[in-house]
Design an enzyme around this catalytic site. Sequence first.
Site, PDB file in Angstrom:
ATOM      1  N   CYS A  21       4.332   3.279  -0.243  1.00  0.00           N
ATOM      2  CA  CYS A  21       4.340   3.442   1.211  1.00  0.00           C
ATOM      3  C   CYS A  21       3.403   4.550   1.686  1.00  0.00           C
ATOM      4  O   CYS A  21       3.074   5.469   0.941  1.00  0.00           O
ATOM      5  CB  CYS A  21       5.727   3.813   1.714  1.00  0.00           C
ATOM      6  SG  CYS A  21       7.000   2.659   1.261  1.00  0.00           S
ATOM      7  N   GLY A  47      -0.119   0.853   0.855  1.00  0.00           N
ATOM      8  CA  GLY A  47       0.768  -0.280   1.048  1.00  0.00           C
ATOM      9  C   GLY A  47       0.076  -1.348   1.857  1.00  0.00           C
ATOM     10  O   GLY A  47      -0.376  -1.079   2.958  1.00  0.00           O
ATOM     11  N   ASN A 126       8.533   7.441   2.796  1.00  0.00           N
ATOM     12  CA  ASN A 126       7.703   7.216   1.606  1.00  0.00           C
ATOM     13  C   ASN A 126       8.407   7.880   0.435  1.00  0.00           C
ATOM     14  O   ASN A 126       8.729   9.067   0.492  1.00  0.00           O
ATOM     15  CB  ASN A 126       6.319   7.847   1.817  1.00  0.00           C
ATOM     16  CG  ASN A 126       5.436   7.821   0.568  1.00  0.00           C
ATOM     17  OD1 ASN A 126       4.588   8.665   0.406  1.00  0.00           O
ATOM     18  ND2 ASN A 126       5.641   6.862  -0.306  1.00  0.00           N
ATOM     19  N   GLY A 127       8.660   7.111  -0.611  1.00  0.00           N
ATOM     20  CA  GLY A 127       9.355   7.650  -1.779  1.00  0.00           C
ATOM     21  C   GLY A 127      10.433   6.687  -2.202  1.00  0.00           C
ATOM     22  O   GLY A 127      10.423   5.520  -1.799  1.00  0.00           O
ATOM     23  N   TYR A 267      -4.824   8.753  -8.992  1.00  0.00           N
ATOM     24  CA  TYR A 267      -5.073   7.389  -8.527  1.00  0.00           C
ATOM     25  C   TYR A 267      -4.609   7.088  -7.113  1.00  0.00           C
ATOM     26  O   TYR A 267      -5.343   6.472  -6.346  1.00  0.00           O
ATOM     27  CB  TYR A 267      -4.406   6.401  -9.508  1.00  0.00           C
ATOM     28  CG  TYR A 267      -4.523   4.950  -9.100  1.00  0.00           C
ATOM     29  CD1 TYR A 267      -5.761   4.315  -9.084  1.00  0.00           C
ATOM     30  CD2 TYR A 267      -3.409   4.218  -8.718  1.00  0.00           C
ATOM     31  CE1 TYR A 267      -5.866   2.984  -8.697  1.00  0.00           C
ATOM     32  CE2 TYR A 267      -3.510   2.889  -8.336  1.00  0.00           C
ATOM     33  CZ  TYR A 267      -4.746   2.283  -8.326  1.00  0.00           C
ATOM     34  OH  TYR A 267      -4.846   0.975  -7.944  1.00  0.00           O
TER      35      TYR A 267
END
Length: 490
Positions: A21, A47, A126-127, A267
């Site tokens: 996300c 995402g 997010n997570g 990344y």
Amino acid sequence: MPPSHPFDFDAVDADKLHEECGVFGVVGVSDAANFVALGLHALQHRGQEAGGIVTYAPEHGFSSARKFGYVRDTFTSQSVMETLPGSLGIGHVRYSTSGSKGPTQIRDVQPFFGEFSMGGAAIAHNGNITNAEALRRELIERGSIFQSSSDSECIIHLMARSLQRDIPSRMEDALRRVEGAFSVVAMTRTKLIGVRDPLGVRPLVLGRLGDGWVLSSETCALDIIGAEFVREIEPGEMVVITPDGKIESLRPFRPQRARFCIFEHVYFSRPDSIIGGRSVYETRRQIGVELAREAPVEADLVCPVPDSGTPAAIGFSQESGVPYAMGIVRNQYMGRTFIEPTEQIRNMGVRLKLNVNRALIRGKRVILVDDSVVRGTTSRKIKEMILDAGAAEVHFRIASPPTSWPCFYGVDTPQREKLLAATMSEEEMRQHLNVDSLRFISLDGLYRAVGESQGRNSECPQYCDACFSGEYPVEPSDQIEKGFQLKAAE
Ligand code: SF4
């Protein structure tokens, strides 16, 4: 239902770990939705499956739109953007699936919204919440009715059960019950709220846009709207921002040592973002430098596996003196498509997205630099393409240590047994990929590249590196309940 994709030309990226996300929010700017859409567009790499925006305007109340697909295709039409008025808004882009496994339902697409006695609130997360299943069971037993299968919805229900009198305090209560990784952007009718979990696993930054404020997963999304980077939200910090520009900084959690995700450097984050005061591009180049020092090899060319291996390949070339070359070219326009694939097209696989520069490769000893090896399927195909093009030797150099453990903190990882490095030694992987040599950067080398000159502090690691080390900074309790075996103590 999301659109069906008869053939996914992104298959080459399927053999990667994926961030799940990205979150973004603005307050104090007119037409907030336009800024949120641009911010989400810059965060699209975090995402691609779906996105959502919620805004608030006093005369219209809360407005929301949730859509499958890329932001550029869904949040650019006037007919959609007109439905999102206001100077306060948040948004979310989603990869997939801590919610419904399999195809995402639109009800799983964030931001989520809750109506409380003191007004509404929307949240984007997010997570990954590592005790979400236990919380969900408890909440359902106590009468909560869940709308989605997403772990993030637990936060809304926990807020509903809090007895606090205002929404930020209810959010504090809720997040104290939550374990795992979370960077949350939320909004009420009058406030923009940002929170990072006590370890700060996932990123969240604060920016300034004229008289307004911005919260974003990454700094690259500040750049796209011309916002100025102010600072990172600190691990364990909650900021509450009002439209008149007041920022309150709260510390709702017991202080802990930060454990930021080291893979963001390798990344996930965009190379033009800044993390912890460091350019992500520069860190990746430095990873290549460390890799060249740790694992030199005689060769004629250093080639990146595009695009994510590029900065490390540049660093490897600069340190080793082996010339850098674009030995593999990526077809930038080969996205998902609705072409009905024949078996013949299916078999082309990686070749549809990546092509070898044959004139450059023929007869050469080639070092291929990639960011990671997950299942190894793409690495094998790329090696075959390079050999087909007439390379004399193929040497893989990988800009991360072997990925041998799954991530439970908001990154989509295969089950452990599907990770090549979980079942094979480095030499076995070399044989499996059938290359002349294969080397991964060491964990210490990676830590040096991110600025820890002494390497990893094994007593008290400076980052989360669980997918490499198997040492999870937050116990993945839901997974353990389902039988996941933690690494045995050494
Ligand atoms: S397990 Fe790996 S990918 Fe997940 S948060 Fe930790 S370092 Fe990042």
